[in-house]
Design an enzyme around this catalytic site. Sequence first.
Site, PDB file in Angstrom:
ATOM      1  N   LYS A 290       0.830  -1.216   0.000  1.00 17.44           N
ATOM      2  CA  LYS A 290       0.000   0.000   0.000  1.00 17.44           C
ATOM      3  C   LYS A 290       0.864   1.268   0.000  1.00 17.44           C
ATOM      4  CE  LYS A 290      -2.084  -0.926   3.930  1.00 17.44           C
ATOM      5  NZ  LYS A 290      -1.363  -2.144   4.350  1.00 17.44           N
TER       6      LYS A 290
ATOM      7  N   ARG B  66      11.874  -6.783   2.802  1.00 17.67           N
ATOM      8  CA  ARG B  66      11.793  -5.330   2.973  1.00 17.67           C
ATOM      9  C   ARG B  66      12.780  -4.873   4.056  1.00 17.67           C
ATOM     10  NH1 ARG B  66       5.986  -2.504   3.963  1.00 17.67           N
ATOM     11  NH2 ARG B  66       6.191  -2.689   6.192  1.00 17.67           N
TER      12      ARG B  66
ATOM     13  N   ARG C 193      12.265  -0.728  10.516  1.00 23.62           N
ATOM     14  CA  ARG C 193      11.150  -0.614  11.457  1.00 23.62           C
ATOM     15  C   ARG C 193      11.202  -1.748  12.469  1.00 23.62           C
ATOM     16  NH1 ARG C 193       5.627   0.274   8.174  1.00 23.62           N
ATOM     17  NH2 ARG C 193       4.874  -0.766  10.033  1.00 23.62           N
TER      18      ARG C 193
ATOM     19  N   ARG D 117      -8.688   0.879   9.882  1.00 24.14           N
ATOM     20  CA  ARG D 117      -8.297  -0.501  10.178  1.00 24.14           C
ATOM     21  C   ARG D 117      -9.362  -1.237  10.990  1.00 24.14           C
ATOM     22  NH1 ARG D 117      -2.420   0.602   9.730  1.00 24.14           N
ATOM     23  NH2 ARG D 117      -1.232  -1.311   9.948  1.00 24.14           N
TER      24      ARG D 117
ATOM     25  N   ARG E 194       0.850  -8.512  13.651  1.00 24.13           N
ATOM     26  CA  ARG E 194       0.188  -7.483  12.840  1.00 24.13           C
ATOM     27  C   ARG E 194      -0.809  -8.136  11.868  1.00 24.13           C
ATOM     28  NH1 ARG E 194       5.203  -4.677  10.356  1.00 24.13           N
ATOM     29  NH2 ARG E 194       3.699  -3.410   9.223  1.00 24.13           N
TER      30      ARG E 194
HETATM   31  P1  AMP Z   1       1.577   0.689   9.387  1.00 25.34           P
HETATM   32  O1  AMP Z   1       2.738   1.581   9.111  1.00 25.34           O
HETATM   33  O2  AMP Z   1       0.322   1.122   8.669  1.00 25.34           O
HETATM   34  O3  AMP Z   1       1.878  -0.764   9.172  1.00 25.34           O
HETATM   35  O4  AMP Z   1       1.225   0.870  10.947  1.00 25.34           O
HETATM   36  C1  AMP Z   1       2.184   0.540  11.933  1.00 25.34           C
HETATM   37  C2  AMP Z   1       1.488   0.401  13.285  1.00 25.34           C
HETATM   38  O5  AMP Z   1       0.861   1.639  13.638  1.00 25.34           O
HETATM   39  C3  AMP Z   1       0.369  -0.632  13.338  1.00 25.34           C
HETATM   40  O6  AMP Z   1       0.857  -1.945  13.583  1.00 25.34           O
HETATM   41  C4  AMP Z   1      -0.451  -0.105  14.513  1.00 25.34           C
HETATM   42  O7  AMP Z   1       0.170  -0.378  15.747  1.00 25.34           O
HETATM   43  C5  AMP Z   1      -0.376   1.402  14.292  1.00 25.34           C
HETATM   44  N1  AMP Z   1      -1.455   1.889  13.405  1.00 25.34           N
HETATM   45  C6  AMP Z   1      -1.308   2.482  12.187  1.00 25.34           C
HETATM   46  N2  AMP Z   1      -2.488   2.817  11.666  1.00 25.34           N
HETATM   47  C7  AMP Z   1      -3.419   2.419  12.577  1.00 25.34           C
HETATM   48  C8  AMP Z   1      -4.842   2.456  12.600  1.00 25.34           C
HETATM   49  N3  AMP Z   1      -5.546   2.986  11.586  1.00 25.34           N
HETATM   50  N4  AMP Z   1      -5.473   1.955  13.710  1.00 25.34           N
HETATM   51  C9  AMP Z   1      -4.783   1.454  14.736  1.00 25.34           C
HETATM   52  N5  AMP Z   1      -3.439   1.351  14.759  1.00 25.34           N
HETATM   53  C10 AMP Z   1      -2.762   1.828  13.686  1.00 25.34           C
END
Ligand code: AMP
Length: 192
Positions: free
Chosen positions: A13, A127, A139, A88, A150
């Site tokens: 994404k 990655r 990360r 989410r 996740r």
């Molecule tokens: P991402 O970079 O989108 O994979 O997000 C990394 C982490 O941020 C996730 O594993 C969650 O802990 C938190 N996070 C990001 N977006 C959300 C969301 N919309 N709702 C809840 N937690 C989020």
Amino acid sequence: MRLILLGPPGAGKGTQAQRLIQKHGIPQLSTGDMLRAAVALGTPIGKRAQGLMDAGQLVPDEVVIGIVADRIEEPDAKKGFVLDGFPRTVAQAEALDAMLAEKGLKLDCVIEFKVDEDKLVSRIERRAAETEAAGLPVRKDDNPEVFRRRLEEFRHLTAAVAPYYEAQGVLKSIDGMQPVDDVTTAIEAIIG
Ligand code: AMP
């Protein structure tokens, strides 16, 4: 244009959102990036989110909803946005609908990345290795153990978001396992 990119972690994404911002000049609104920035700055939201993010768990709905509500008020988001990593949960999707309805706005479409979830763990390992090789910080949650968590959060909470948008008639699906350029082509064909 107001778009949502929906799919499990590691589905691509972020990469596609980057291409969309370059081509269409609309900002990428990534809640993950915003939360990581809050963690780096040590803000109260960052402090609240850090442990959950490191463990691969979702941050509470009200926290991310608040962040997005503020972000879409900024001038660059007036002409549209690509949401990446939000919503989410169905509660987040409902909150977004309410925010947009208040402004008389609507989503143009929600693009769901269909992926083979079993292949995502090796994708995320790659990655992390590529990021490290480029001399960039990896990360913390891009390791197989946290990544599996996740993915579980996705299956448990986020999988219900696609049917929510399907019921609204705005959901489009693409094959996220294709080469990156082909995914981009599929997205461009949808948004015209
Ligand atoms: P991402 O970079 O989108 O994979 O997000 C990394 C982490 O941020 C996730 O594993 C969650 O802990 C938190 N996070 C990001 N977006 C959300 C969301 N919309 N709702 C809840 N937690 C989020």
